[in-house]
Write an enzyme that holds these catalytic residues in place. Sequence first.
Site, short mmCIF file in Angstrom:
data_model
loop_
_atom_site.label_atom_id
_atom_site.label_comp_id
_atom_site.label_asym_id
_atom_site.label_seq_id
_atom_site.Cartn_x
_atom_site.Cartn_y
_atom_site.Cartn_z
N LYS A 164 -28.56 17.66 -19.04
CA LYS A 164 -28.76 16.41 -18.31
C LYS A 164 -27.85 15.36 -18.48
CE LYS A 164 -32.33 12.87 -19.54
NZ LYS A 164 -33.63 12.71 -20.40
N SER A 220 -38.02 12.04 -17.97
CA SER A 220 -36.86 11.45 -17.23
C SER A 220 -35.91 12.60 -17.02
CB SER A 220 -36.13 10.56 -18.27
OG SER A 220 -35.71 11.04 -19.30
N SER A 238 -39.51 13.35 -22.26
CA SER A 238 -38.68 13.63 -21.34
C SER A 238 -38.55 14.97 -21.00
CB SER A 238 -37.54 12.75 -21.46
OG SER A 238 -37.62 11.44 -20.74
N1 GLN Z 1 -41.16 8.31 -19.84
C1 GLN Z 1 -40.68 7.97 -21.37
C2 GLN Z 1 -40.17 6.71 -21.16
O1 GLN Z 1 -39.88 6.23 -20.05
C3 GLN Z 1 -40.05 9.14 -21.87
C4 GLN Z 1 -38.51 8.81 -21.98
C5 GLN Z 1 -37.65 9.84 -22.83
O2 GLN Z 1 -38.25 10.56 -23.38
N2 GLN Z 1 -36.58 9.99 -22.58
O3 GLN Z 1 -39.75 6.11 -21.89
#
Ligand code: GLN
Length: 477
Positions: free
Chosen positions: A78, A153, A177
Site C-alpha cells: 500500500k 482504503s 481498510s
Molecule cells: N473507512 C475508514 C476510514 O475512512 C477506514 C480507514 C482505514 O482503516 N485506514 O477512516
Amino acid sequence: MELNALTIKQATTGLQNKEFSSVELTSACINRIKKRNSDINAFISVTEDEAMDAAKKADEAIKNGSSKTLTGIPFGVKDAICVKDIRSTGGAKILDTYTPPHTATVIEKILSEGAVLVGKQNCDAFGHGASNENSMYGPVKNPHDTTKVAGGSSGGSAAALADNQCLFSIAEDTGGSIRQPASLCGVAGLRPSYGRNSRYGIMPMASSLDTVGPMAKTIEDIAILMEVMAGNDKKDATTVNQEVPMYTKEIIKDISGMKIGVPKEYMELEGMDEEVKHIIEKQIEALKKMGCKIEPISLPHTKYAVPVYYIVVPSEDSSNMGRLDAIRYGVQEKGDSLYDVYANSRRNGFPEEVKRRIMVGTYALSAGYYDAYYKKAQKVRTLIRQDFENAFSKVDLLVTPTSPFPAFGLGEKKDDIISMYLADVFVSPGAVAGIPGLSVPVGNTKARLPVGLQVMGPRLAEGRVLQLGHHIQQAQS
Ligand code: GLN
C-alpha cells in the site's frame, strides 16, 4: 494454472522444486499489471527494474540453498507504507514526488526474506476512505465488476491480489481498510491486534488505531506472512514484547467444541443487504456442522462505534496531517508568504476528505470542545472495549459479516459522506477496541460479487482467529 495465480505456499514449493524461477513468476505478475493497470488502477508505481533484479537474486539464493519461505515471491505494498528510495505518495499529491529515506519495519522483514516488491498500491489518501475514491490517483476498480468500487482504503492492495497481479499485499487498517476491501474483492485480509506488528514506517493516520497487516489468497498464506511480520520493534514503543506464535501450526489445530458468538447487534442491522445476510447465516450453520458451538452474544455499545471512530480518528488525523507542510519534503507550491506556501501546498495536495478530517479533528480538539468530544469519545471507547472483553469471557471468537453490503457502484456513495462512513459499521468496533479481525471470503452474490465473513478474537489471539478462518476455507475446497 498461471504462475501469478498461485498462492504463496504453492509458489514457494514450485520455486524450491525448480518447476519455475522467480524471474518467471515475477514476469508473470509484471505482465499482468501492465495488461490490467490502465483499467483496474491498483498500482500507483510499478517497480519493474527493481523487481527483476530482486527476482534474479532470489533465484541465486534458491540455487545455492540460502532461500527462505518468501524468497522470490512477488508482492505489493500500500502506498501509505514507506519503502526506502521507492516513491511513496500515500495516495495524495502532496507526496507525489516523495521517496522515503527509510523502510517500514514490516516491509524490511519481508524484503530480508528475499520477497520481490513489484510496486506500490493505490489507496485512499492517507487511508481516509472506504471506496478508494479519495485517492488523488483515481479510483481502483473491482476486478469482479469494473463498474464497482474495490473498497478502501486499501482498494489497490485487495484488487491487485484478486486480479492476480501479485501473490500477496501488505496494507494498513485503522478502521477497516484491510478487512473491508478484502471482503469486497474476495481475498483474505487480517487486521492484527494493535501492537502486534510494528507501525514504524507507516504513514500515520490515527496513531491509537493504526495497524499493518497482510492480504493473501488463503489464510494459510496469512499465517506464513504473520510469522515474518509480527513482533516487538524498538522503533515502535507500542509493539508488545510477546513471543510470536507459530501461526502455521496454530491454524491446523482442531476446532470442534470452539464457542463462537454471533453478536445480535450486527445481524439485526437495518439496511443490511439480504443476500449478504443469507450467505453469512449459511456459513454460521456450516460452522455448527464443523463442530463449533454457536451462541448469541450482545455487544450493547456497538451503535456508538462509528460515532466514536469519527471523533477519535479525525482528531488524531488532524494532528498527524500537520507534519505535511511541504517544507521539509513533499510538493511545495509557490506563495507570496510562508502562510501562502503552506495554504497552497495543502490546498492542492490534499483531497477533500483529508481537509474534512483536518477540520473536524481540529474542532474536536480545540479548547472548550475537547472534553465534550474527544474525551467523551475516549470514554465510550472504553465501554466498547469492555463489551468485547465480556463477550470473550463467554465465547472464544465472534463472527459477523465484514461489510453490510457487497461492492457498491463507483460514484454511488461518493457524495454521501454518512453512508460511506456506515460502510465501516462492522469493522470499526474491533478497531476501536484494538482487537484482531480477519475477513474470510465465504461466497458470492447472484451478481457474482464476493462476500466476506469477519472473525474477531481477543487481543493477541491472531492464532485462534486464523485457525477458524483456515478451517472455513478448508471446508470450502
Ligand atoms: N473507512 C475508514 C476510514 O475512512 C477506514 C480507514 C482505514 O482503516 N485506514 O477512516
